[in-house]
Write an enzyme that holds these catalytic residues in place. Structure first.
Site, PDB file in Angstrom:
ATOM      1  N   LYS A  22      11.037  50.613  28.852  1.00 12.71           N
ATOM      2  CA  LYS A  22       9.595  50.873  28.755  1.00 12.71           C
ATOM      3  C   LYS A  22       8.555  49.696  29.717  1.00 12.71           C
ATOM      4  CE  LYS A  22       5.671  51.993  27.439  1.00 12.71           C
ATOM      5  NZ  LYS A  22       4.749  53.204  26.894  1.00 12.71           N
ATOM      6  N   CYS A  74      -1.812  50.505  28.043  1.00 17.17           N
ATOM      7  CA  CYS A  74      -0.306  50.093  28.632  1.00 17.17           C
ATOM      8  C   CYS A  74      -0.236  49.569  29.807  1.00 17.17           C
ATOM      9  CB  CYS A  74       0.273  51.815  28.619  1.00 17.17           C
ATOM     10  SG  CYS A  74      -0.111  52.617  27.148  1.00 17.17           S
TER      11      CYS A  74
HETATM   12  N1  SAJ Z   1      -4.703  54.439  38.092  1.00 17.12           N
HETATM   13  C1  SAJ Z   1      -5.041  54.273  39.186  1.00 17.12           C
HETATM   14  N2  SAJ Z   1      -4.376  54.839  40.423  1.00 17.12           N
HETATM   15  C2  SAJ Z   1      -3.377  55.726  40.336  1.00 17.12           C
HETATM   16  C3  SAJ Z   1      -2.942  56.105  38.998  1.00 17.12           C
HETATM   17  C4  SAJ Z   1      -3.595  55.469  37.824  1.00 17.12           C
HETATM   18  O1  SAJ Z   1      -6.059  53.654  39.685  1.00 17.12           O
HETATM   19  O2  SAJ Z   1      -2.971  56.434  41.190  1.00 17.12           O
HETATM   20  C5  SAJ Z   1      -5.172  53.927  36.968  1.00 17.12           C
HETATM   21  C6  SAJ Z   1      -5.988  54.967  35.915  1.00 17.12           C
HETATM   22  O3  SAJ Z   1      -7.121  55.299  36.430  1.00 17.12           O
HETATM   23  C7  SAJ Z   1      -6.037  54.166  34.701  1.00 17.12           C
HETATM   24  C8  SAJ Z   1      -4.570  53.114  34.863  1.00 17.12           C
HETATM   25  O4  SAJ Z   1      -4.221  53.392  36.256  1.00 17.12           O
HETATM   26  O5  SAJ Z   1      -6.975  53.134  34.736  1.00 17.12           O
HETATM   27  C9  SAJ Z   1      -3.545  53.787  33.800  1.00 17.12           C
HETATM   28  O6  SAJ Z   1      -3.323  55.285  34.049  1.00 17.12           O
HETATM   29  P1  SAJ Z   1      -2.196  56.019  33.928  1.00 17.12           P
HETATM   30  O7  SAJ Z   1      -2.578  57.458  34.040  1.00 17.12           O
HETATM   31  O8  SAJ Z   1      -1.248  55.659  35.259  1.00 17.12           O
HETATM   32  O9  SAJ Z   1      -1.376  55.597  32.623  1.00 17.12           O
HETATM   33  P2  SAJ Z   1      -1.607  55.683  31.171  1.00 17.12           P
HETATM   34  O10 SAJ Z   1      -2.125  54.163  30.748  1.00 17.12           O
HETATM   35  O11 SAJ Z   1      -2.462  56.777  30.659  1.00 17.12           O
HETATM   36  O12 SAJ Z   1      -0.062  55.939  30.627  1.00 17.12           O
HETATM   37  C10 SAJ Z   1       0.854  55.202  31.070  1.00 17.12           C
HETATM   38  C11 SAJ Z   1       2.227  56.132  31.387  1.00 17.12           C
HETATM   39  N3  SAJ Z   1       3.158  55.381  32.148  1.00 17.12           N
HETATM   40  C12 SAJ Z   1       3.518  55.806  33.430  1.00 17.12           C
HETATM   41  O13 SAJ Z   1       3.309  56.616  34.072  1.00 17.12           O
HETATM   42  C13 SAJ Z   1       4.797  54.951  34.068  1.00 17.12           C
HETATM   43  C14 SAJ Z   1       2.572  56.914  30.225  1.00 17.12           C
HETATM   44  O14 SAJ Z   1       3.781  57.852  30.521  1.00 17.12           O
HETATM   45  C15 SAJ Z   1       3.043  55.768  29.266  1.00 17.12           C
HETATM   46  O15 SAJ Z   1       3.616  56.545  27.942  1.00 17.12           O
HETATM   47  C16 SAJ Z   1       1.552  55.107  28.874  1.00 17.12           C
HETATM   48  O16 SAJ Z   1       1.167  54.296  30.067  1.00 17.12           O
HETATM   49  C17 SAJ Z   1       1.842  53.937  27.757  1.00 17.12           C
HETATM   50  O17 SAJ Z   1       1.818  54.587  26.621  1.00 17.12           O
HETATM   51  O18 SAJ Z   1       2.547  53.055  28.048  1.00 17.12           O
END
Ligand code: SAJ
Length: 420
Positions: free
Chosen positions: A214, A268
């Site tokens: 994870k 996360c």
């Molecule tokens: N972000 C960027 N650029 C990107 C992608 C995301 O700046 O290209 C930013 C988003 O705006 C946000 C942050 O990253 O601020 C996190 O967003 P996210 O969509 O990447 O992830 P979370 O936090 O919503 O969910 C993540 C997911 N993990 C992965 O994709 C590896 C999800 O599958 C997990 O279950 C979750 O964390 C968790 O609960 O750990």
């Protein structure tokens, strides 16, 4: 022979625990949802929800109506216990397992021989073993896997949730699950429980590997976002449009760069990599640096706004979006909130904050120089338009409305206008 699960207690009814409880209940299992928050318990028992997640309220309404899900503040006897409580960090990014410990101690009195205990909260490597020890301390009359292996009275496993906020109900069912048992039998029993509602694969491993898995997934994403964020700074220096650059590079069949933003938020990705760094501080160099690059990005954005604001006398600044990412209501660990709070404290001018998902400003943003506005009003009044979240609603703001403004688009939503 494993017995089947007639009843499951889910400890922690937040963004993961509540959907999991509701989905389990929808498969006919009697679910007792446990949370220390009386308001959450009361809301759920009325068939409503205290968080925002598409499709969740209808599901909770249905399983509460049929009596399959009931919420309470105190754990009751059950065949399996699923722990989904927060694991924040404290001090200098040290994992804080206080909620896991409290959950373990709260279920200890009702545990009986043959029960299964699963930790789902994102946790540092070794947490499941630590939880077994807490339970063993509280219940010396029972045996646990770290003491008795396969002969233990209680089975224990670690099974991380991996669902994406906004798509939780779909991903809970469709995603593959990594199921880490403290023994093979523990893993098999945990997998049997997940199989009651998971359509994806349930892949078995040991608890330590599942814990690390994870953390690895979220660190992978953090490192990749850091790469994109670093590129955005380099492109700024070199006067290159980073969005165009990434789009072009991604035409390569083995390149897939993520998107820069105002920083990484949520509870996360901005947190979990530190759990690896905490365990391996000397070795986890790239993972630590990625965290630092992403944590620096909000300050970079603030400097951009300061430079733009210096050109106006009492500038009006529209700040579009507070959520930590697009099309959700979750403001936790949001870089946008951090940025707006700093802008407020710097007293650079009047801030018109837009967040379609909320009806009131969070307390830390309330101030004489801050108003919650709708997007059109904010943009019309603004000298500077700062786009912080790529909510779908903002896409419709016409290039015409932005034409005479200084635009700082941290998400590349209006790429044609791109200036950061
Ligand atoms: N972000 C960027 N650029 C990107 C992608 C995301 O700046 O290209 C930013 C988003 O705006 C946000 C942050 O990253 O601020 C996190 O967003 P996210 O969509 O990447 O992830 P979370 O936090 O919503 O969910 C993540 C997911 N993990 C992965 O994709 C590896 C999800 O599958 C997990 O279950 C979750 O964390 C968790 O609960 O750990």
């Amino acid at each position: 022979m494993s017995k089947t699960f007639q009843s499951v207690a889910v400890i922690g009814l937040g963004y993961i625990g509540l959907p999991t409880a509701a989905v389990l209940a929808s498969r006919g299992i009697k679910v007792i949802g446990v949370d220390i928050n009386q308001h959450a318990v009361d809301t759920i028992n009325q068939g409503r929800i205290h968080i925002v997640e598409p499709d969740l309220e209808a599901l909770v309404h249905e399983v509460v109506r049929t009596g399959k899900l009931r919420a309470t503040t105190k754990p009751e006897t059950a065949d399996a216990f699923l722990i989904a409580v927060p694991t924040p960090f404290k001090g200098d990014h040290e994992p804080d397992l206080a909620y896991v410990e409290a959950a373990a101690r709260s279920i200890a009195p009702v545990l009986k021989k043959g029960d299964l205990v699963i930790l789902e909260s994102t946790s540092p490597v070794g947490s499941t073993e630590q939880m077994a020890q807490w339970l063993a301390d509280a219940r010396p009359d029972l045996t646990f896997p770290h003491q008795a292996g396969e002969a233990a009275d209680i089975n224990m496993a670690y099974c991380p949730e991996r669902v994406l906020p906004g798509k939780v109900i779909y991903e809970l069912v469709e995603n593959d699950r990594v199921v880490g048992g403290m023994t093979p039998h523990c893993a098999a029993r945990a997998a049997a429980l997940y199989k009651t509602f998971v359509r994806g694969k349930c892949i078995i491993t040991n608890a330590r590997t599942a814990e690390m898995c994870k953390l690895t997934e979220n660190s992978f994403r953090d490192v990749n976002i850091a790469f994109a964020n670093e590129l955005s700074l380099i492109c700024d220096e070199l006067n290159i449009n980073v969005w165009e650059l990434i789009r072009l590079a991604n035409h390569h069949p083995r390149v897939n760069i993520l998107q820069p933003g105002p920083g990484v938020g949520g509870h996360c990705i901005a947190v979990d990599p530190w759990f690896i760094v905490d365990k391996s501080p000397k070795t986890a160099r790239l993972i630590r640096t990625a965290r630092e690059v992403n944590d620096h990005k909000p300050h970079y954005v603030i400097e951009k706004v300061k430079a733009a604001a210096a050109k106006f006398k009492n500038p009006k600044i529209a700040c579009l979006g507070l959520a930590f990412k697009a099309d959700i209501d979750d403001l936790r660990e949001s870089p946008s909130v951090e940025i707006v709070q700093h802008l407020k404290e710097l007293n650079l001018g009047e801030l018109f904050v837009v967040e379609p998902q909320v009806t009131a400003l969070p307390n830390n943003l309330v101030g004489d120089n801050v108003v919650l506005a709708d997007a059109n009003e904010a943009v019309a009044k603004a000298d500077i338009v700062l786009l912080l979240v790529n909510h779908r609603a903002f896409k419709d703001i016409g290039i015409g409305a932005l034409a005479s403004k200084v635009v700082i688009d941290t998400r590349g939503l209006w790429e044609a206008m791109e200036k950061i």
